[in-house]
Design a protein around this motif. Structure first.
Motif, PDB file in Angstrom:
ATOM      1  N   TYR A   1      16.899   8.888 -20.682  1.00 45.40           N
ATOM      2  CA  TYR A   1      16.435   8.209 -19.466  1.00 45.40           C
ATOM      3  C   TYR A   1      17.059   6.828 -19.404  1.00 45.40           C
ATOM      4  O   TYR A   1      16.976   6.064 -20.360  1.00 45.40           O
TER       5      TYR A   1
ATOM      6  N   LYS B   1       1.788  10.997  -6.547  1.00 47.75           N
ATOM      7  CA  LYS B   1       1.342   9.804  -7.273  1.00 47.75           C
ATOM      8  C   LYS B   1       0.769   8.823  -6.269  1.00 47.75           C
ATOM      9  O   LYS B   1       1.396   8.525  -5.249  1.00 47.75           O
TER      10      LYS B   1
ATOM     11  N   LYS C   1      10.414  14.060 -23.971  1.00 49.34           N
ATOM     12  CA  LYS C   1      11.090  12.814 -24.337  1.00 49.34           C
ATOM     13  C   LYS C   1      12.153  13.036 -25.419  1.00 49.34           C
ATOM     14  O   LYS C   1      13.169  12.346 -25.439  1.00 49.34           O
ATOM     15  N   GLU C   2      11.884  13.990 -26.331  1.00 52.33           N
ATOM     16  CA  GLU C   2      12.854  14.285 -27.387  1.00 52.33           C
ATOM     17  C   GLU C   2      14.171  14.801 -26.816  1.00 52.33           C
ATOM     18  O   GLU C   2      15.221  14.634 -27.410  1.00 52.33           O
TER      19      GLU C   2
ATOM     20  N   TYR D   1      14.970   8.390 -32.240  1.00 59.41           N
ATOM     21  CA  TYR D   1      15.100   9.846 -32.132  1.00 59.41           C
ATOM     22  C   TYR D   1      15.352  10.489 -33.487  1.00 59.41           C
ATOM     23  O   TYR D   1      15.689  11.655 -33.569  1.00 59.41           O
TER      24      TYR D   1
ATOM     25  N   ARG E   1       5.890  14.558 -25.092  1.00 61.28           N
ATOM     26  CA  ARG E   1       6.675  14.225 -26.274  1.00 61.28           C
ATOM     27  C   ARG E   1       7.882  15.162 -26.443  1.00 61.28           C
ATOM     28  O   ARG E   1       8.983  14.720 -26.746  1.00 61.28           O
TER      29      ARG E   1
ATOM     30  N   THR F   1      17.041   3.376 -17.297  1.00 58.23           N
ATOM     31  CA  THR F   1      16.228   2.675 -16.297  1.00 58.23           C
ATOM     32  C   THR F   1      17.109   1.909 -15.319  1.00 58.23           C
ATOM     33  O   THR F   1      18.267   1.616 -15.593  1.00 58.23           O
TER      34      THR F   1
ATOM     35  N   GLY G   1       7.597  12.317 -18.135  1.00 56.30           N
ATOM     36  CA  GLY G   1       6.335  12.126 -18.855  1.00 56.30           C
ATOM     37  C   GLY G   1       5.937  10.681 -19.050  1.00 56.30           C
ATOM     38  O   GLY G   1       5.051  10.380 -19.845  1.00 56.30           O
ATOM     39  N   LEU G   2       6.580   9.759 -18.339  1.00 53.34           N
ATOM     40  CA  LEU G   2       6.194   8.349 -18.465  1.00 53.34           C
ATOM     41  C   LEU G   2       5.001   8.023 -17.591  1.00 53.34           C
ATOM     42  O   LEU G   2       4.269   7.082 -17.854  1.00 53.34           O
ATOM     43  N   LEU G   3       4.837   8.794 -16.526  1.00 52.29           N
ATOM     44  CA  LEU G   3       3.718   8.577 -15.613  1.00 52.29           C
ATOM     45  C   LEU G   3       2.974   9.893 -15.473  1.00 52.29           C
ATOM     46  O   LEU G   3       3.599  10.964 -15.464  1.00 52.29           O
ATOM     47  N   THR G   4       1.662   9.804 -15.351  1.00 54.90           N
ATOM     48  CA  THR G   4       0.881  11.009 -15.138  1.00 54.90           C
ATOM     49  C   THR G   4       0.725  11.223 -13.643  1.00 54.90           C
ATOM     50  O   THR G   4       0.260  10.333 -12.942  1.00 54.90           O
TER      51      THR G   4
ATOM     52  N   ARG H   1      10.061   9.037 -13.245  1.00 56.64           N
ATOM     53  CA  ARG H   1       9.163   8.701 -14.359  1.00 56.64           C
ATOM     54  C   ARG H   1       8.168   9.822 -14.630  1.00 56.64           C
ATOM     55  O   ARG H   1       7.817  10.089 -15.768  1.00 56.64           O
TER      56      ARG H   1
END
Lengths: 377, 315
Positions: free
Chosen positions: B82, B13, B77-78, B106, B74, B84, B53-56, B49
C-alpha cells in the motif's frame, strides 16, 4: 502615509481569535488551567495539616497518661489511631507511613511525676516531610503541659506549677536536621519521571500520526502490542539513565541518603516508569498533534505536583483532594522513594504503594489498549 | 488464486452524517492495472483503505486476494503493498533504514540482501545512507513504491502516487508500474491524470462516494455515449458562451485552442453543427472520437447535479 492599517490589523486580530476558538484543547487549557489552579491552591493546599495519624505506646494506665492522650487528641493536630507494643512496631508504622507520630508514655510515668523525677515523654516524629509534622511538633509541648496541669489536683497539686514536671523528648526520625532538600529531592524524582516519561511517549507516538507515517505502519501486518512495546522500551531506558544520574547527583550535591533496599527501589521504579509510559500512550490516543500532546501532558503535571504530596503535605489536604491525589501514580512512587531513601524501607514496607501503582497502571493500560486501534477510524 | 484480486459489494463508509463511500460494488481482475478515478474528496482513499483492512466499512462486504476485508485484515496486509498519497516513510531515517524497517515489518528472510537489492534496483546505490526526507518528490515516490513492493505483494494499492510529481518522474513511475504488472502483480491505482487513466486496463469512476461507471478503459467513452465535435478558429470565447446557452449542447470543454462540444444526443448536435457552419465560416467543426476526458467531465457534471455535495469529504 499608510503606516498602520487598521483593517489589516483587525484582520490578523480576528483570524487569531477564530484560530484560538477552533483549537479547542488550547482554549480549554487557557480557561481550565487558572480555574484548576485556583481550586487546588485555594482549597486543597494546607501547610498546617491537622489530624496527623498518631500511635501510642502506653507503658502504664494512669490518669496522667489518659490526660496526655486526650489532650493531644482534642488538639486536632493529632489523630490517635491505636496502640503499639514495643519500639519495633512503632518504627515499622513510621517507616510504612501509616503513622506520622509515635508517642511513648513510659512505665511509672505518673509515679515519677509525683516523685519529681521529671520522667521523659518520648515522641517520635516522621520528619521525612518536615512541613507536615513541623507545626504539630511545635504545638506539642504546650498541649501536653496543659493536659497534665489540669490533672494535677488532689495529691498531685504539690508538683503543679513550674517547671514542668516531665521532660519531653522529640525524636525527629529519618531527617533529624529537618532539611528541606532531604524531603524534596527524593520526591523530585517522581515528578521528573512523570514529566518526561509521559510527555516523551505521547509526543513520540503522536509524531507518527502527525507525519502520516502511522498509515504506512498500520498497513503492515504489525500488531498493536508490538508497536506499543517497541515504542515504549527506548524510553524506559531513558528513564533508567535519568534516574541513575539523579541518584548520583542527589548523593553528591545534596547528600541525600539511600538507606533502604535497592531491590525494592528497582521494582518500584520499573513499575512506575511503565505506568507513566502507558499514560503517555493513552494521551497519544486522545490528541492529534504533538502540540496537543504537550498541552495535555502539562495539564496532567499540574495536579501531579500539587496533589501528590510533593510540594504540600498530603495529610493536610481535604478528603476530595486526597482522593484525586490517590489516583495519581506519582503520589505512590513519591512515598516509595522517600520510604526507601530516607527511612530505609524494604520490599514489605512499600508493598501497599506498589499495589496502588499497579492498580492505577492496570487501568491506564486497559483504557489505552481499548483506545488504540489498528484501523484508522 | 481466483482471477479476481479485489471484489467488494455494497461497500459503505459514513463519517458523522456524511456518507463518504456509498454502496460501492467493484471487481478488480487479477493481473490488471485498474485505474480508480474521481475528483478530490470523492472517496477514493477511503475505498482503498477499506480494501486493505485499514478502515472498517460501515456496511457491505468484500474480499481482497480471497480474504475477508473485515475479518482477515492481517492476511490481507501480509500480501498487499500500500502506498499512501502523502509520503509516509520516515523522513528522519535514511533510505536503507526505511527499507530495512519495512523488511522487518514483513519478516523478510535475508533482510540485508533484500534491502541492498532494492536499493540497487532503485538506482540509488551509494545513496543508501541519505535521509529519505532529503529526496526529491519523484524519488520519494519511487522509494515509497520500492518499500511497498519489497515483500513481493500480489496486489499493489497506489493512492495518487504521482500527485505533485514532475512529468519525467511520472513517466518513469508508470514504466515501473507496467513492469510490475507484467510480472503478474495486480495494481489498483487512483489518479487525476487522464494520460495515466488511458494506460489502465480497467477504470472505475467515483464521485461523491458513488461509483458512476466501471469497465475496460476503451469502452468507457462509448458507454457514456457522448458525441463530440471539435471546434477551432478565432474568438472562441463568445462562441463558447453561445454554445453553452444552447439546450442541445450538454457540455463545452476547452482544450488549449479548441473547444470540445459534446452531447448524448448525436442528432441534435448535428443539427446545431449544420446551423453553425452555415452562419459562421470562421470556425472549423470536426467530428472526433469520444475520449475519456470528455466522458469524465460529463460524468462529473451530471453527478454534481444529482448529488449536491455538502462540503468537502474527509480525505
Amino acid at each position: 502615509m499608510n503606516l498602520f492599517s487598521l483593517s489589516r490589523f483587525r484582520a490578523v486580530l480576528v483570524k487569531e481569535f477564530i484560530q484560538m476558538r477552533r483549537d479547542r484543547l488550547t482554549f480549554a487549557m487557557m480557561i481550565g488551567v487558572p480555574v484548576i489552579q485556583l481550586l487546588l491552591f485555594g482549597y486543597a493546599i494546607n501547610n498546617d495539616p491537622r489530624n496527623l495519624p498518631t500511635l501510642l505506646e502506653l507503658g502504664e494506665e494512669s490518669k496522667v497518661a489518659r490526660a496526655v492522650v486526650s489532650g493531644m487528641d482534642t488538639s486536632d493536630y493529632f489523630d490517635f489511631q491505636g496502640f503499639v507494643f514495643g519500639p519495633d512496631a512503632g518504627d515499622k508504622a513510621l517507616r510504612e507511613g501509616s503513622a506520622n507520630f509515635v508517642v511513648v508514655i513510659p512505665p511509672d510515668f505518673e509515679r515519677d511525676i509525683l516523685r519529681g523525677l521529671s520522667p521523659e515523654l518520648l515522641v517520635t516524629a516522621d520528619a521525612s516531610d518536615p512541613t507536615a509534622v513541623g507545626s504539630a511538633v511545635a504545638a506539642l509541648s504546650g498541649i501536653v503541659e496543659t493536659a497534665i496541669a489540669q490533672t494535677l489536683d488532689g495529691p498531685l497539686t504539690a508538683v503543679a506549677g513550674r517547671p514542668p514536671p516531665f521532660s519531653m523528648v522529640v525524636h525527629k526520625q529519618f531527617n533529624p536536621e529537618g532539611r528541606t532538600a532531604t524531603n524534596i529531592v527524593p520526591g523530585l524524582l517522581a515528578i521528573i519521571l512523570a514529566m518526561t516519561m509521559v510527555l516523551i511517549t505521547a509526543v513520540a507516538i503522536v509524531r507518527e500520526t502527525e507525519r502520516g507515517t502511522m498509515e504506512t505502519l498500520i498497513s503492515t501486518p504489525v500488531r498493536s502490542t508490538e508497536v506499543m512495546l517497541g515504542k515504549i522500551l527506548p524510553y524506559v531506558l531513558i528513564g533508567y539513565v535519568q534516574t541513575l544520574l539523579f541518584l548520583i547527583m542527589a548523593k553528591i550535591l545534596f547528600n541525600v541518603p539511600f538507606e533502604g533496599s535497592r531491590m525494592a527501589f528497582f521494582v518500584g521504579f520499573n513499575i512506575y516508569v511503565v505506568v507513566n509510559l502507558a499514560l503517555g500512550f493513552l494521551i497519544s490516543t486522545l490528541v492529534h498533534t504533538q502540540m496537543q500532546a504537550m498541552q495535555a501532558s502539562f495539564f496532567l503535571i499540574l495536579p501531579t505536583i500539587l496533589l501528590s504530596g510533593f510540594m504540600f503535605p498530603f495529610a493536610g489536604m481535604p478528603g476530595w483532594a486526597q482522593a484525586i491525589g490517590t489516583a495519581i501514580p506519582a503520589t505512590h512512587f513519591l512515598r516509595i522513594v522517600r520510604k526507601i531513601m530516607l527511612k530505609g524501607a524494604q520490599m514489605a514496607d512499600i508493598a501497599i504503594d506498589l499495589r496502588a501503582i499497579a492498580i492505577i497502571g492496570g487501568m491506564i493500560v486497559l483504557i489505552a489498549l481499548l483506545r488504540y486501534r489498528r484501523t484508522l477510524d | 488464486m481466483s482471477d479476481v484480486a479485489v471484489s467488494v459489494k455494497g461497500l459503505t463508509k459514513i463519517y458523522g452524517h456524511k456518507t463518504v463511500v456509498d454502496a460501492i460494488d467493484m471487481e478488480v481482475p487479477a493481473g490488471s492495472i485498474y485505474g480508480f478515478l474521481g475528483p478530490n474528496g470523492s472517496g477514493k482513499t477511503t475505498t482503498i483503505r477499506m480494501m486493505c483492512g485499514l478502515l472498517t466499512p460501515d456496511a457491505g462486504e468484500g474480499h481482497t486476494l480471497g480474504y475477508d476485508i473485515q475479518k482477515q485484515a492481517r492476511e490481507i496486509k501480509e500480501r498487499v503493498g500500500y502506498m499512501t498519497q502523502k509520503f509516509s516513510l520516515y523522513t528522519d531515517l535514511t533510505i536503507r533504514e526505511n527499507l530495512d524497517f519495512m523488511a522487518r515489518m514483513y519478516r523478510l528472510p535475508n533482510r540485508k540482501k533484500v534491502v541492498t537489492r532494492t536499493i540497487e534496483e532503485l538506482g540509488l546505490s551509494g545513496r543508501g545512507n541519505q535521509l529519505a526526507g532529503t529526496l526529491s518528490g519523484g524519488w520519494k515516490q519511487r522509494l515509497a513504491l520500492a518499500a511497498a513492493m519489497q515483500h513481493k505483494p500480489q496486489l499493489l494499492l497506489l493512492d495518487e502516487p504521482t500527485a505533485g510529481v514532475d512529468p519525467k518522474a511520472r513517466r518513469d513511475f508508470w514504466d515501473e508500474i507496467r513492469r510490475l504488472s507484467k510480472e503478474g502483480v495486480t495494481i489498483l491505482v487512483s489518479t487525476h491524470y487522464m494520460d495515466e487513466a488511458i494506460q489502465c486496463d480497467n477504470i472505475a469512476y467515483i464521485a461523491y462516494g458513488k461509483l458512476l461507471i466501471h469497465g475496460p478503459a476503451r469502452e468507457i467513452p462509448a458507454r457514456v455515449g457522448l458525441t463530440t465535435w471539435r471546434v477551432d478558429g478565432p474568438d472562441l470565447i463568445p462562441l463558447e458562451d453561445e454554445l453553452r446557452a444552447d439546450p442541445r449542447v450538454e457540455q463545452v470543454a476547452r482544450f488549449g485552442a479548441q473547444l470540445h462540444v459534446s452531447s448524448t444526443n448525436a442528432k441534435a448536435l448535428e443539427e446545431l453543427v449544420a446551423e453553425q457552419r452555415k452562419k459562421d465560416k470562421q470556425h472549423r467543426w470536426v467530428k472526433k472520437e469520444a475520449e475519456l476526458e470528455e466522458a469524465f467531465i460529463y460524468l462529473m457534471t451530471t453527478a454534481a447535479d444529482n448529488f449536491t455535495p455538502n462540503g468537502e469529504a474527509k480525505p
